[in-house]
Design an enzyme around this catalytic site. Structure first.
Site, mmCIF file in Angstrom:
data_model
loop_
_atom_site.group_PDB
_atom_site.id
_atom_site.type_symbol
_atom_site.label_atom_id
_atom_site.label_comp_id
_atom_site.label_asym_id
_atom_site.label_seq_id
_atom_site.Cartn_x
_atom_site.Cartn_y
_atom_site.Cartn_z
ATOM 1 N N GLY A 1 0.835 -1.191 0.000
ATOM 2 C CA GLY A 1 0.000 0.000 0.000
ATOM 3 C C GLY A 1 0.867 1.236 0.000
ATOM 4 N N GLY A 2 0.246 2.367 -0.198
ATOM 5 C CA GLY A 2 0.952 3.635 -0.155
ATOM 6 C C GLY A 2 1.133 4.096 1.282
ATOM 7 N N SER B 1 -1.921 4.305 3.978
ATOM 8 C CA SER B 1 -3.024 3.647 3.262
ATOM 9 C C SER B 1 -3.844 2.730 4.162
ATOM 10 C CB SER B 1 -2.472 2.827 2.099
ATOM 11 O OG SER B 1 -1.649 1.783 2.592
ATOM 12 N N LYS C 1 -2.269 -0.053 5.477
ATOM 13 C CA LYS C 1 -1.675 -1.388 5.281
ATOM 14 C C LYS C 1 -1.194 -2.019 6.579
ATOM 15 C CE LYS C 1 2.704 0.593 3.757
ATOM 16 N NZ LYS C 1 2.276 1.970 4.079
ATOM 17 N N ALA D 1 11.616 0.231 11.820
ATOM 18 C CA ALA D 1 11.712 1.692 11.892
ATOM 19 C C ALA D 1 12.790 2.124 12.880
ATOM 20 C CB ALA D 1 10.369 2.288 12.302
ATOM 21 N N HIS E 1 1.879 3.764 16.991
ATOM 22 C CA HIS E 1 1.705 2.421 16.429
ATOM 23 C C HIS E 1 1.722 1.372 17.532
ATOM 24 C CE1 HIS E 1 1.891 2.335 11.912
ATOM 25 N NE2 HIS E 1 2.059 3.620 12.141
ATOM 26 N N ARG E 2 2.655 1.496 18.457
ATOM 27 C CA ARG E 2 2.781 0.523 19.544
ATOM 28 C C ARG E 2 1.509 0.539 20.416
ATOM 29 N NH1 ARG E 2 8.266 1.069 22.065
ATOM 30 N NH2 ARG E 2 8.865 -0.291 20.370
#
EC number: 2.7.1.156
Length: 173
Positions: free
Chosen positions: A10-11, A14, A16, A37, A51-52
């Site tokens: 995905g972009g 997006s 993903k 990352a 995110h975590r």
């Protein structure tokens, strides 16, 4: 060979990663998040923390920006591994002035050697225009080749756009 290899493309932004996390949760297996990352600035530090937090409990996180192939080999069978993401892994090697061909070969071998289910997240760069500088063109070409190589080996390939998955190969997710 992984019990099942899935590639989620995905972009940027997006959906993903969130979609891939859902696939791993659905597996019912112990979940491993293999994070590539690196936080070089405050914005990326905050993004990693978001995110975590969004992932929630139940994940064993391994942070590995470069030696992903070895980490994949070290994971015991019976897990479901989320590699997020191949794009940052490639960027890390490009910026480290690594031999991209050798590192890509090693990553593909590591994917093949992983004995757990594996979901790989990667950016689809082929929908953008031609980059205006040599480094960006080198990256885009390497990323396109890497995505094609992983897709060829994957049992399932899914493209996520605006949070919506489209199955390109294999069973519908």
């Amino acid at each position: 060979m992984p019990a099942q290899l899935t590639l989620v493309l995905g972009g940027i932004a997006s959906g993903k990663s969130a979609f891939a996390e859902g696939l791993v949760r659905q597996s019912g297996k112990p979940m491993i998040y293999l994070a590539t990352a690196q936080a070089f600035d405050d914005e990326m530090t905050q993004k990693i923390a978001r995110h975590r937090k969004a992932r929630g409990p139940g994940w064993h996180t391994i942070e590995e920006p470069l030696a992903v192939a070895q980490r994949l080999r070290d994971i015991a069978a019976g897990h479901c591994v989320l590699l997020d993401c191949a794009t940052l892994w490639l960027s890390n090697h490009l910026l480290s002035d690594s031999d991209l061909e050798a590192e890509t070969h090693a990553l593909l071998a590591g994917l093949a050697d992983c004995t757990s289910d594996l979901v790989v997240v990667s950016n689809e760069v082929g929908l953008a225009g031609v980059p205006d500088n040599a480094l960006a063109r080198r990256f885009a070409n390497a990323q396109g080749r890497l995505n094609q190589s992983i897709a060829a080996r994957a049992a399932r390939v899914i493209l996520v756009t605006a949070g919506l998955p489209v199955t390109l190969k294999g069973p519908v997710a």
